[in-house]
Scaffold this motif. Structure first.
Motif, PDB file in Angstrom:
ATOM      1  N   ASN A  50     -15.077  29.359  26.402  1.00 52.78           N
ATOM      2  CA  ASN A  50     -14.447  28.060  26.170  1.00 52.78           C
ATOM      3  C   ASN A  50     -15.326  26.981  26.776  1.00 52.78           C
ATOM      4  O   ASN A  50     -15.526  26.928  27.988  1.00 52.78           O
ATOM      5  CB  ASN A  50     -13.051  28.030  26.789  1.00 52.78           C
ATOM      6  CG  ASN A  50     -12.514  26.612  26.926  1.00 52.78           C
ATOM      7  OD1 ASN A  50     -12.227  26.155  28.026  1.00 52.78           O
ATOM      8  ND2 ASN A  50     -12.368  25.903  25.822  1.00 52.78           N
ATOM      9  N   GLU A  64     -19.380  33.857  21.170  1.00 50.17           N
ATOM     10  CA  GLU A  64     -18.639  32.860  20.399  1.00 50.17           C
ATOM     11  C   GLU A  64     -18.130  31.763  21.335  1.00 50.17           C
ATOM     12  O   GLU A  64     -17.602  32.048  22.408  1.00 50.17           O
ATOM     13  CB  GLU A  64     -17.459  33.516  19.680  1.00 50.17           C
ATOM     14  CG  GLU A  64     -16.724  32.568  18.740  1.00 50.17           C
ATOM     15  CD  GLU A  64     -15.694  33.269  17.882  1.00 50.17           C
ATOM     16  OE1 GLU A  64     -14.979  32.563  17.141  1.00 50.17           O
ATOM     17  OE2 GLU A  64     -15.596  34.514  17.937  1.00 50.17           O
ATOM     18  N   VAL A  66     -15.606  28.558  21.829  1.00 45.24           N
ATOM     19  CA  VAL A  66     -14.397  27.891  21.326  1.00 45.24           C
ATOM     20  C   VAL A  66     -14.152  26.657  22.178  1.00 45.24           C
ATOM     21  O   VAL A  66     -14.223  26.707  23.403  1.00 45.24           O
ATOM     22  CB  VAL A  66     -13.174  28.828  21.329  1.00 45.24           C
ATOM     23  CG1 VAL A  66     -13.375  29.972  20.355  1.00 45.24           C
ATOM     24  CG2 VAL A  66     -12.892  29.390  22.714  1.00 45.24           C
ATOM     25  N   TRP A  86      -7.719  31.281  19.690  1.00 40.77           N
ATOM     26  CA  TRP A  86      -8.809  32.146  19.201  1.00 40.77           C
ATOM     27  C   TRP A  86      -8.356  33.601  19.118  1.00 40.77           C
ATOM     28  O   TRP A  86      -8.572  34.281  18.102  1.00 40.77           O
ATOM     29  CB  TRP A  86     -10.004  32.003  20.149  1.00 40.77           C
ATOM     30  CG  TRP A  86     -11.056  33.058  20.007  1.00 40.77           C
ATOM     31  CD1 TRP A  86     -11.998  33.157  19.024  1.00 40.77           C
ATOM     32  CD2 TRP A  86     -11.284  34.175  20.876  1.00 40.77           C
ATOM     33  NE1 TRP A  86     -12.799  34.254  19.236  1.00 40.77           N
ATOM     34  CE2 TRP A  86     -12.379  34.893  20.366  1.00 40.77           C
ATOM     35  CE3 TRP A  86     -10.677  34.619  22.045  1.00 40.77           C
ATOM     36  CZ2 TRP A  86     -12.873  36.043  20.987  1.00 40.77           C
ATOM     37  CZ3 TRP A  86     -11.165  35.764  22.665  1.00 40.77           C
ATOM     38  CH2 TRP A  86     -12.244  36.462  22.136  1.00 40.77           C
TER      39      TRP A  86
END
Length: 206
Positions: A50, A64, A66, A86
């Motif tokens: 995040n 990934e 987010v 997510w």
């Protein structure tokens, strides 16, 4: 319970470090974020970071990214919500969050959070350590969060709630209590002095 998904929270503004991404500071031979990824990856089914701003700055980590869906740096709860949203898309039941600037956290933290939630009968669990007087202090960023609470959290954030424990207390918090030592298992790098201490610890372990 299915293995939880993991979310590394790096959405803060790093003011005490002078801005920028604390987790990209190097200790030992690699950035702090590498240490965090190495510790949490074996404990979770899948992992995301995040962080706000340009995700390209994290491209080297193959993770990934987010971003917060609540605007204006709403704090760790906004990162928890981003992680829950997510994970919901992936069909997960729970996430575990850890801090991006905490390179030495326990390698069984996910197992201990799950155990605390199950044995204490609470939907949310947080890591905790005793302070010098023996009082148990929560480390809210190290938490187990049910995906089923994401809409409740979204509503709370939209109503202005920002304190992690204030929201979590409403639902019930289990405590995964760890013993502490000179720096503590959840030592985080907030200041340049903390960074130097972390480098000293890594050097001592090398």
């Amino acid at each position: 319970m299915k293995a939880p998904y993991g979310v590394i929270l790096a959405g803060g503004e790093s003011r005490r470090m002078g801005g920028g991404d604390k987790c990209l500071q190097r200790i030992g031979q690699q950035p702090i974020l590498n240490h965090v990824i190495d510790r949490i990856s074996p404990q979770v089914a899948e992992l995301a970071l995040n962080a706000n701003g340009d995700p390209a700055r994290f491209a080297q980590f193959d993770i990934e990214v987010v971003r917060d869906t609540i605007e204006g740096f709403a704090g760790p709860l906004a990162g928890v919500l981003a992680g829950l949203d997510w994970a919901a898309q992936k069909g997960a039941d729970h996430i575990v969050t850890v801090a991006a600037d905490t390179p030495f956290f326990p390698q069984d933290v996910v197992a201990q959070l799950l155990l605390a939630s199950e044995t204490q009968g609470k939907p949310i669990a947080m890591a905790a350590t005793p302070n010098e007087t023996g009082k148990v202090m929560l480390h809210p960023v190290f938490g187990l969060w049910p995906v089923s609470l994401r809409d409740d959290l979204r509503d709370a954030l939209n109503q202005g709630v920002r304190k992690v424990v204030a929201w979590a207390d409403v639902h019930g918090i289990a405590k995964a209590i760890y013993a502490t030592d000179r720096i503590g298992p959840f030592f985080n790098v907030n200041t340049p002095e903390d960074l130097e201490l972390a480098r000293t610890i890594i050097g001592a372990d090398a």
